[in-house]
Motif scaffolding. Sequence first.
Motif, mmCIF file in Angstrom:
data_model
loop_
_atom_site.group_PDB
_atom_site.id
_atom_site.type_symbol
_atom_site.label_atom_id
_atom_site.label_comp_id
_atom_site.label_asym_id
_atom_site.label_seq_id
_atom_site.Cartn_x
_atom_site.Cartn_y
_atom_site.Cartn_z
ATOM 1 N N ASP A 134 0.740 -1.651 0.036
ATOM 2 C CA ASP A 134 0.101 0.135 -0.099
ATOM 3 C C ASP A 134 0.826 0.932 -0.052
ATOM 4 N N PHE A 135 2.091 1.138 -0.751
ATOM 5 C CA PHE A 135 2.888 2.263 -0.573
ATOM 6 C C PHE A 135 3.937 2.355 -1.759
ATOM 7 N N PHE A 136 3.400 3.153 -3.005
ATOM 8 C CA PHE A 136 3.722 3.226 -4.433
ATOM 9 C C PHE A 136 4.653 4.921 -4.331
ATOM 10 N N VAL A 137 5.501 4.781 -5.508
ATOM 11 C CA VAL A 137 6.964 6.112 -5.634
ATOM 12 C C VAL A 137 6.409 7.648 -5.313
ATOM 13 N N ILE A 138 4.739 7.624 -5.485
ATOM 14 C CA ILE A 138 4.005 8.805 -5.030
ATOM 15 C C ILE A 138 4.085 8.897 -4.305
ATOM 16 N N ASP A 139 4.156 7.863 -3.378
ATOM 17 C CA ASP A 139 3.515 8.138 -1.173
ATOM 18 C C ASP A 139 5.289 8.618 -0.834
ATOM 19 N N LEU A 140 6.675 8.388 -2.057
ATOM 20 C CA LEU A 140 8.112 8.275 -1.269
ATOM 21 C C LEU A 140 7.776 9.338 -1.600
ATOM 22 N N ILE A 141 7.608 10.144 -2.863
ATOM 23 C CA ILE A 141 7.978 11.080 -2.924
ATOM 24 C C ILE A 141 7.311 12.265 -2.069
ATOM 25 N N LYS A 142 5.936 12.202 -1.746
ATOM 26 C CA LYS A 142 5.460 13.023 -0.842
ATOM 27 C C LYS A 142 6.778 13.089 0.872
ATOM 28 N N GLU A 143 6.505 11.219 1.022
ATOM 29 C CA GLU A 143 7.334 11.176 2.420
ATOM 30 C C GLU A 143 8.922 12.430 1.653
ATOM 31 N N PHE A 144 9.424 12.339 1.229
ATOM 32 C CA PHE A 144 11.020 13.437 0.588
ATOM 33 C C PHE A 144 10.564 14.924 0.536
ATOM 34 N N GLU A 145 9.073 15.158 0.210
ATOM 35 C CA GLU A 145 8.822 16.344 0.328
ATOM 36 C C GLU A 145 9.228 16.844 -0.718
ATOM 37 N N SER A 146 9.302 16.737 -2.085
ATOM 38 C CA SER A 146 10.567 17.064 -2.739
ATOM 39 C C SER A 146 9.769 17.588 -3.926
ATOM 40 N N LYS A 147 10.309 18.699 -4.778
ATOM 41 C CA LYS A 147 9.562 19.024 -6.273
ATOM 42 C C LYS A 147 9.709 17.997 -7.105
ATOM 43 N N THR A 148 9.158 18.052 -7.479
ATOM 44 C CA THR A 148 8.641 16.896 -8.603
ATOM 45 C C THR A 148 9.056 16.933 -10.318
ATOM 46 N N ILE A 149 10.093 16.291 -10.678
ATOM 47 C CA ILE A 149 10.171 16.427 -12.354
ATOM 48 C C ILE A 149 9.682 15.011 -13.066
ATOM 49 N N LEU A 150 8.579 15.525 -14.145
ATOM 50 C CA LEU A 150 7.740 13.933 -14.207
ATOM 51 C C LEU A 150 8.695 13.944 -15.761
ATOM 52 N N ILE A 151 9.352 12.837 -16.449
ATOM 53 C CA ILE A 151 9.181 12.509 -17.567
ATOM 54 C C ILE A 151 8.210 11.969 -18.906
ATOM 55 N N SER A 152 7.843 12.912 -19.854
ATOM 56 C CA SER A 152 7.039 12.143 -20.591
ATOM 57 C C SER A 152 7.750 11.984 -21.997
ATOM 58 N N PRO A 153 7.468 10.699 -22.541
ATOM 59 C CA PRO A 153 8.045 9.874 -23.684
ATOM 60 C C PRO A 153 7.343 10.826 -25.129
ATOM 61 N N SER A 154 7.642 11.039 -25.631
ATOM 62 C CA SER A 154 6.913 11.061 -27.096
ATOM 63 C C SER A 154 6.371 10.466 -28.171
ATOM 64 N N LYS A 155 6.481 9.081 -27.561
ATOM 65 C CA LYS A 155 5.913 7.711 -28.427
ATOM 66 C C LYS A 155 4.290 8.050 -28.384
ATOM 67 N N LEU A 156 3.302 7.533 -29.643
ATOM 68 C CA LEU A 156 1.882 7.331 -29.698
ATOM 69 C C LEU A 156 1.706 6.651 -28.008
ATOM 70 N N GLY A 157 0.810 7.203 -27.386
ATOM 71 C CA GLY A 157 -0.080 7.115 -26.752
ATOM 72 C C GLY A 157 0.698 7.835 -25.962
ATOM 73 N N SER A 158 0.936 8.627 -25.394
ATOM 74 C CA SER A 158 2.527 9.037 -24.329
ATOM 75 C C SER A 158 1.214 10.506 -24.040
ATOM 76 N N ILE A 159 0.012 11.269 -25.034
ATOM 77 C CA ILE A 159 -1.037 11.945 -23.787
ATOM 78 C C ILE A 159 -1.734 11.006 -22.709
ATOM 79 N N ASN A 160 -1.902 10.464 -22.798
ATOM 80 C CA ASN A 160 -2.791 9.259 -21.889
ATOM 81 C C ASN A 160 -1.696 8.910 -20.899
ATOM 82 N N ASP A 161 -0.919 8.817 -20.563
ATOM 83 C CA ASP A 161 -0.072 8.797 -19.622
ATOM 84 C C ASP A 161 1.035 9.781 -18.975
#
Length: 211
Positions: A134-161
């Motif tokens: 019941d603990f995910f990467v996003i929960d670790l970010i909250k524990e760290f209280e870190s600003k986040t950099i989200l990387i998105s790909p350029s491939k087809l289907g990336s809009i949804n993700d």
Amino acid sequence: MIKKKNYVLNQSLFITATNTNVGKTYASSVLLKKLSQEGFKVGYFKPIETGVVELPVDGSAMLELTKKLNPDFNVHIDFIVPYQFKLPAAPYVAKKDTIIDIEFLVKRKNELEELCDILIIEGAGGLMVPIMKDFFVIDLIKEFESKTILISPSKLGSINDTLLSQEALKNRNIDFEWYINLFEDKDSFDEVTLPFYKDYFDEINFLNDIL
């Protein structure tokens, strides 16, 4: 704290992505170099790396780069990658019977921050990759209280993700920036994906333009 461009001293930046194999390690290297060029003493932390046979490949490469950029960051690979697992899978699966101590990881993050101005933290997989049941990467970010950099790909289907990942970050009130890593479907990106991004977002940033 002293502001310098988009970042401030004594800050941690958590590098995550819409999925695995999107470019978190590449993004980490780009940001380490860019921030170093701007005069920051950089540091690096990868709390968990899976698929480790002898040495953690991603962590080792980034530690070597970090030491070149900041000679004061004189730590061992096991210190910046405290949890190493052989199976190339989500940490929850790869850890088997190992207990991942979140309080220990927060303490390690704080220790590494003492060695640098800005600490780059590289996550594992995407935001909802499980570390514990019941603990995910996003929960670790909250524990760290870190600003986040989200990387998105350029491939087809990336809009949804991309939209799903951004929605998850917003729902947790996590401060984030996002960058497109233009490396897949490059020839069709301008026609297939970019038109929506231009209409939907006020600003579009490409990871490749940082350096």
